[in-house]
Scaffold this active site. Sequence first.
Site, mmCIF file in Angstrom:
data_model
loop_
_atom_site.group_PDB
_atom_site.id
_atom_site.type_symbol
_atom_site.label_atom_id
_atom_site.label_comp_id
_atom_site.label_asym_id
_atom_site.label_seq_id
_atom_site.Cartn_x
_atom_site.Cartn_y
_atom_site.Cartn_z
ATOM 1 N N GLU A 192 28.299 35.594 50.519
ATOM 2 C CA GLU A 192 27.807 35.570 51.889
ATOM 3 C C GLU A 192 28.733 36.413 52.736
ATOM 4 O O GLU A 192 29.927 36.140 52.846
ATOM 5 C CB GLU A 192 27.756 34.126 52.415
ATOM 6 C CG GLU A 192 27.301 34.039 53.851
ATOM 7 C CD GLU A 192 26.686 32.695 54.204
ATOM 8 O OE1 GLU A 192 26.934 31.723 53.465
ATOM 9 O OE2 GLU A 192 25.971 32.634 55.218
ATOM 10 N N GLY A 193 28.198 37.498 53.290
ATOM 11 C CA GLY A 193 28.992 38.348 54.166
ATOM 12 C C GLY A 193 28.514 38.215 55.598
ATOM 13 O O GLY A 193 27.661 37.370 55.894
ATOM 14 N N VAL A 223 23.158 37.312 52.958
ATOM 15 C CA VAL A 223 23.471 36.331 51.920
ATOM 16 C C VAL A 223 22.872 36.833 50.617
ATOM 17 O O VAL A 223 21.765 37.365 50.605
ATOM 18 C CB VAL A 223 22.859 34.943 52.256
ATOM 19 C CG1 VAL A 223 23.428 33.879 51.342
ATOM 20 C CG2 VAL A 223 23.089 34.579 53.706
ATOM 21 N N ASP A 273 32.218 51.912 51.209
ATOM 22 C CA ASP A 273 32.740 50.554 51.002
ATOM 23 C C ASP A 273 33.087 50.370 49.526
ATOM 24 O O ASP A 273 32.777 49.345 48.918
ATOM 25 C CB ASP A 273 31.713 49.526 51.477
ATOM 26 C CG ASP A 273 32.322 48.144 51.708
ATOM 27 O OD1 ASP A 273 33.570 48.033 51.766
ATOM 28 O OD2 ASP A 273 31.558 47.178 51.831
HETATM 29 P P1 ADP Z 1 27.738 41.681 50.346
HETATM 30 O O1 ADP Z 1 27.095 42.414 51.459
HETATM 31 O O2 ADP Z 1 27.730 40.197 50.525
HETATM 32 O O3 ADP Z 1 29.091 42.230 49.980
HETATM 33 P P2 ADP Z 1 26.864 42.656 47.722
HETATM 34 O O4 ADP Z 1 25.691 43.566 47.571
HETATM 35 O O5 ADP Z 1 28.213 43.260 47.537
HETATM 36 O O6 ADP Z 1 26.727 41.922 49.129
HETATM 37 O O7 ADP Z 1 26.693 41.453 46.695
HETATM 38 C C1 ADP Z 1 27.524 40.315 46.745
HETATM 39 C C2 ADP Z 1 27.904 39.875 45.344
HETATM 40 O O8 ADP Z 1 26.740 39.566 44.595
HETATM 41 C C3 ADP Z 1 28.611 40.945 44.552
HETATM 42 O O9 ADP Z 1 29.990 40.980 44.784
HETATM 43 C C4 ADP Z 1 28.283 40.546 43.114
HETATM 44 O O10 ADP Z 1 29.136 39.500 42.685
HETATM 45 C C5 ADP Z 1 26.889 39.978 43.245
HETATM 46 N N1 ADP Z 1 25.855 40.980 42.939
HETATM 47 C C6 ADP Z 1 25.288 41.862 43.789
HETATM 48 N N2 ADP Z 1 24.375 42.638 43.177
HETATM 49 C C7 ADP Z 1 24.359 42.250 41.884
HETATM 50 C C8 ADP Z 1 23.596 42.646 40.713
HETATM 51 N N3 ADP Z 1 22.675 43.611 40.740
HETATM 52 N N4 ADP Z 1 23.839 41.991 39.550
HETATM 53 C C9 ADP Z 1 24.751 40.998 39.482
HETATM 54 N N5 ADP Z 1 25.489 40.580 40.534
HETATM 55 C C10 ADP Z 1 25.296 41.179 41.726
HETATM 56 MG MG MG Z 2 29.866 43.675 48.753
#
Ligand code: ADP
Ligand code: MG
Length: 352
Positions: A30-31, A35, A167
């Site tokens: 969750e950022g 989410v 990022d």
């Molecule tokens: P945020 O904006 O919350 O940073 P992210 O796109 O980085 O969103 O995703 C958050 C987390 O979800 C990642 O750090 C990773 O652990 C998991 N995640 C995101 N995309 C995938 C994917 N395609 N497969 C598996 N895990 C994922």
């Molecule tokens: Mg991220």
Amino acid sequence: FDMFVLAFVERLFRPTYKKDDFVLGKKLGEGAFGVVYRGTLANKPSSKEGDLVLKKASEYGAVEIWMNERVRRACANSCADFVYGFLETSSKKGAEYWIVWRFEGDATLADLVQSREFPYNVETLILGKIQDLPKGLERENRIIQTIMRQLLFALDSLHSTGIVHRDIKPQNIIFSEGSRTFKIIDLGAAADLRVGINYIPKEFLLDPRYAAPEQYIMSTQTPSAPSAPVATALSPVLWQLNLPDRFDIYSAGLIFLQMAFPSLRTDNGLIQFNRQLKRCDYDLVAWRKSVEPRCGAELRRGFELLDLDGGIGWELLTSMVRYKARQRLSAKAALAHPFFVREGLLALSFMQ
Ligand code: ADP
Ligand code: MG
């Protein structure tokens, strides 16, 4: 023109989805802007095809969907496999963007680097077995080389497409169990300079721990966000002038540094390093001179690793983490660096 026809045809044959087609599972993160959940397709809950990751995002979701559409067409293998993105308007909370990817795997590079087993845990993931070679610096160096090569390869395809990620950090690099390679995720802060999407960097989207000192990708002299056709005509020139891709290279250099030095893998360690480097005017050689004489065994081991094969690892690192963007290597140039040539020593003697 071809691109548009292709995009249209592809869209025509691709299934479309809505919120009700998915079942949400465990929350993965969750950022500030969304989410992220594990999830499945409601009609295929236990198939590989149904194993998904879903992000619910605010207004920035529109940019992220756009970037993912573009990546899928131009450089699909460098990023997580994008399935679909849509705007959900029925919600009472207003507009909600949903972005869907295939589930790539359980571990990000951040998870793997935090383990005591690093980098051997990554070696097992990539090769599917443990190597016979004795554990030690040489073998660790080789694993780190492989990770850096995969990261730079993905970055090179993104940059060649005209996208700057902005990022790049271990949390946004996922290990894809299917392809046994690292892929980039989270295009929420990315900029596409060819068409001017998210052209003006949103400063608050940048992670200060991994951000290059310029912070703003474009110099302040650059005119404010041009309309799309103008940007298309101008951006190759701007790309040359400002080298916005080198922002990602700096972040990738910091990841390299963290892999070499276990003490820089914690938030505090990295923040302290950033402070020290700033005090050295972002000169890594000066930083090394200031810390090496009084450093402990752990830091010394990191320098030893980077000094292998005539110091080509250290040479590459110092060509990525530099104050001036134009002095940093591009991803393509970094991939051609002798660090990635298997017989490192041979390559170096060849250069001399
Ligand atoms: P945020 O904006 O919350 O940073 P992210 O796109 O980085 O969103 O995703 C958050 C987390 O979800 C990642 O750090 C990773 O652990 C998991 N995640 C995101 N995309 C995938 C994917 N395609 N497969 C598996 N895990 C994922
Ligand atoms: Mg991220």
